[in-house]
Write a protein that holds these residues in place. Structure first.
Motif, PDB file in Angstrom:
ATOM      1  N   ARG A  53       0.633  -1.337  -0.008  1.00 27.04           N
ATOM      2  CA  ARG A  53       0.011  -0.033   0.013  1.00 27.04           C
ATOM      3  C   ARG A  53       0.741   1.208   0.098  1.00 27.04           C
ATOM      4  O   ARG A  53       1.879   1.184   0.569  1.00 27.04           O
ATOM      5  CB  ARG A  53      -0.987   0.039   1.326  1.00 27.04           C
ATOM      6  CG  ARG A  53      -1.930  -1.269   1.062  1.00 27.04           C
ATOM      7  CD  ARG A  53      -2.932  -1.174   2.481  1.00 27.04           C
ATOM      8  NE  ARG A  53      -2.000  -1.179   3.792  1.00 27.04           N
ATOM      9  CZ  ARG A  53      -2.725  -0.854   4.793  1.00 27.04           C
ATOM     10  NH1 ARG A  53      -3.748  -0.612   5.144  1.00 27.04           N
ATOM     11  NH2 ARG A  53      -1.848  -1.023   6.145  1.00 27.04           N
ATOM     12  N   ALA A  55       0.341   5.378   0.600  1.00 32.19           N
ATOM     13  CA  ALA A  55      -0.548   6.411   1.237  1.00 32.19           C
ATOM     14  C   ALA A  55      -0.399   7.749   0.749  1.00 32.19           C
ATOM     15  O   ALA A  55       0.962   8.279   0.886  1.00 32.19           O
ATOM     16  CB  ALA A  55      -0.874   6.459   2.763  1.00 32.19           C
ATOM     17  N   LEU A  93      -5.663   6.399   4.568  1.00 37.02           N
ATOM     18  CA  LEU A  93      -5.168   5.625   5.425  1.00 37.02           C
ATOM     19  C   LEU A  93      -4.683   6.430   6.618  1.00 37.02           C
ATOM     20  O   LEU A  93      -3.942   6.000   7.680  1.00 37.02           O
ATOM     21  CB  LEU A  93      -3.817   4.745   4.872  1.00 37.02           C
ATOM     22  CG  LEU A  93      -4.080   3.946   3.841  1.00 37.02           C
ATOM     23  CD1 LEU A  93      -2.751   3.404   2.978  1.00 37.02           C
ATOM     24  CD2 LEU A  93      -5.081   2.902   4.376  1.00 37.02           C
ATOM     25  N   VAL A  99       0.228   8.640   9.321  1.00 35.21           N
ATOM     26  CA  VAL A  99       0.830   7.687   8.123  1.00 35.21           C
ATOM     27  C   VAL A  99       2.413   7.348   8.214  1.00 35.21           C
ATOM     28  O   VAL A  99       3.045   6.228   8.188  1.00 35.21           O
ATOM     29  CB  VAL A  99       0.507   8.222   6.895  1.00 35.21           C
ATOM     30  CG1 VAL A  99       1.198   7.301   5.585  1.00 35.21           C
ATOM     31  CG2 VAL A  99      -0.923   8.039   6.618  1.00 35.21           C
ATOM     32  N   GLN A 102       3.260   5.014  10.791  1.00 35.08           N
ATOM     33  CA  GLN A 102       2.739   3.622  10.340  1.00 35.08           C
ATOM     34  C   GLN A 102       4.035   3.172   9.462  1.00 35.08           C
ATOM     35  O   GLN A 102       4.144   1.933   9.318  1.00 35.08           O
ATOM     36  CB  GLN A 102       1.643   3.573   9.802  1.00 35.08           C
ATOM     37  CG  GLN A 102       0.430   3.856  10.770  1.00 35.08           C
ATOM     38  CD  GLN A 102       0.296   2.559  11.940  1.00 35.08           C
ATOM     39  OE1 GLN A 102       0.118   1.708  11.546  1.00 35.08           O
ATOM     40  NE2 GLN A 102       0.498   3.439  13.185  1.00 35.08           N
ATOM     41  N   VAL A 103       4.271   3.833   8.394  1.00 38.00           N
ATOM     42  CA  VAL A 103       5.320   3.576   7.481  1.00 38.00           C
ATOM     43  C   VAL A 103       6.712   3.053   8.319  1.00 38.00           C
ATOM     44  O   VAL A 103       7.458   2.338   8.020  1.00 38.00           O
ATOM     45  CB  VAL A 103       5.701   4.629   6.408  1.00 38.00           C
ATOM     46  CG1 VAL A 103       6.794   4.310   5.608  1.00 38.00           C
ATOM     47  CG2 VAL A 103       4.242   4.726   5.955  1.00 38.00           C
ATOM     48  N   ILE A 108       2.402   0.173   7.160  1.00 36.59           N
ATOM     49  CA  ILE A 108       2.032   0.426   5.725  1.00 36.59           C
ATOM     50  C   ILE A 108       3.406   0.798   4.871  1.00 36.59           C
ATOM     51  O   ILE A 108       4.425   1.075   5.567  1.00 36.59           O
ATOM     52  CB  ILE A 108       1.503   2.117   5.628  1.00 36.59           C
ATOM     53  CG1 ILE A 108       0.109   1.958   6.403  1.00 36.59           C
ATOM     54  CG2 ILE A 108       1.225   2.594   4.335  1.00 36.59           C
ATOM     55  CD1 ILE A 108      -0.324   3.663   6.687  1.00 36.59           C
ATOM     56  N   GLU A 109       3.604   0.101   3.662  1.00 38.19           N
ATOM     57  CA  GLU A 109       4.692   0.051   2.867  1.00 38.19           C
ATOM     58  C   GLU A 109       5.493   1.267   2.495  1.00 38.19           C
ATOM     59  O   GLU A 109       6.532   1.504   2.435  1.00 38.19           O
ATOM     60  CB  GLU A 109       4.501  -0.966   1.874  1.00 38.19           C
ATOM     61  CG  GLU A 109       4.357  -2.581   2.651  1.00 38.19           C
ATOM     62  CD  GLU A 109       2.903  -2.676   2.574  1.00 38.19           C
ATOM     63  OE1 GLU A 109       2.657  -3.947   3.304  1.00 38.19           O
ATOM     64  OE2 GLU A 109       2.101  -2.079   2.357  1.00 38.19           O
ATOM     65  N   THR A 111       4.802   5.760   1.392  1.00 42.77           N
ATOM     66  CA  THR A 111       3.826   6.992   1.567  1.00 42.77           C
ATOM     67  C   THR A 111       4.763   8.166   0.553  1.00 42.77           C
ATOM     68  O   THR A 111       5.901   8.160   0.410  1.00 42.77           O
ATOM     69  CB  THR A 111       3.750   7.527   2.835  1.00 42.77           C
ATOM     70  OG1 THR A 111       2.900   8.655   2.965  1.00 42.77           O
ATOM     71  CG2 THR A 111       5.114   8.014   3.646  1.00 42.77           C
TER      72      THR A 111
END
Length: 348
Positions: A53, A55, A93, A99, A102-103, A108-109, A111
């Protein structure tokens, strides 16, 4: 009755098969929300073995999101459909800072985010928040494409990110609910900024009050008077609809803060060497496309905003602005000396 039971049994079997099919791949993530561009026809029918993903906070047709989609398309092409990247625009997201966190964790992969936001996680990126360090777009990209610019991108690994590419974001200007035709008009105004120390110091140097807040909260805050002003580029001023509530803009061009496309180092380190190279190449190849889309969008946004009756003031002499923020530059000069020297070298 018997006929109904047979039909019901067949339906149940078909439904069960569909459920099993849906659960058969543990790598597919939220593909129904994919906003990415499709790969070429020869790879469309291939089932990806790795789905990730990406974002973005901006809407689907925004230049950074178009760059994201081009990147996803190139990854699909280069991997022959084996790797799929789903692009999630419009803060689906989460807001930018959440975000990025989260990365960093690997949840999450990818952004695409402003380097102004990344500065809270990687101090070196804070250099782009310093005001008036670039003369123009040519100067900025000469530095970004230099060895020092790439070194800065690579430095993100220390903060658990893999820096892949810079994207264009133009120049940033102030816009307000109140008239702004000169530097003194900003005094006392509450101005929204990206949450990092340099931006807060910059606003203070101009005699205004810095108010850090998420990008998604700016419109309502301008509308209700929680803040008086904000600052951003033409496309963001347009797509956010901020121009409908902040009818005054001054083209001071105080910052050129590039965007960065980056990947979680946790996820990046799991890739094979071949896939790491593939992802980096796709990112770099997407840059020119994103820059071209930026120029087109920027021009269209400017025309739209001027037509909407926003009062636009052009700064004829930027020196008073530079003099006002000199304490901010001096405060951080030692910290960013090598990068500032490289930026100065790119000017020559």
């Amino acid at each position: 009755m018997k006929k109904k039971m047979i039909i019901g049994s067949v339906a149940a079997l078909l439904l069960g098969g569909a459920v099993l099919t849906g659960c058969g791949s543990s790598t597919t993530t939220n593909s129904g929300n994919n906003q990415g561009a499709a790969g070429p026809a020869k790879t469309e029918d291939k089932k990806p073995t790795l789905t990730m993903r990406l974002a973005d906070t901006h809407p689907p047709d925004y230049p950074t999101v178009l760059g994201d989609k081009k990147f996803a398309e190139l990854v699909a092409q280069k991997s022959n459909g084996r790797i799929k990247i789903d692009v999630f625009p419009s803060s689906q997201l989460g807001e930018e800072k959440a975000v990025v966190e989260q990365v960093q964790l690997g949840a999450i992969e990818f952004t695409r985010v402003s380097t102004g936001v990344v500065a809270d996680f990687s101090k070196a990126m804070g250099v782009f928040s310093l005001p008036y360090i670039f003369d123009n777009e040519e100067h900025e990209w000469k530095f970004l494409n230099s060895a020092e610019g790439n070194k800065l991108l690579d430095s993100l690994s220390a903060s658990r990110f893999a820096g892949l590419a810079y994207y264009d974001s133009g120049a940033r200007h102030f816009y307000s609910r109140k008239p702004i035709t000169k530097i003194s008009d900003l005094k006392g105004q509450k101005i929204r900024v990206i949450q990092n120390k340099i931006n807060i110091d910059l606003i203070s140097a101009l005699g205004a009050s810095a108010t850090p807040m998420p990008y998604g909260d700016v419109f309502s805050s301008l509308q209700t008077g929680v803040i008086d002003a904000a600052e951003n580029n033409w496309p963001s001023f347009d797509t956010s609809n901020h121009y409908t509530v902040a009818k005054n803009m001054i083209l001071d061009g105080h910052q050129r803060v590039p965007e960065v496309l980056m990947m979680s180092k946790v996820a990046f380190d799991k890739l094979s060497d071949e896939d790491k190279k593939l992802v980096k190449q796709a990112a770099q190849e997407s840059v020119q496309y994103q820059r071209d889309e930026w120029k087109k969008f920027e021009k269209k946004s400017e025309e739209k905003i001027r037509a909407a009756g926003v009062t636009i003031t052009e700064v004829k002499d930027v020196k008073p602005w530079q003099d006002a923020v000199k304490p901010t530059i001096d405060k951080y000069r030692a910290e960013y000396k090598d990068v500032l020297d490289a930026i100065d070298k790119a000017r020559k």
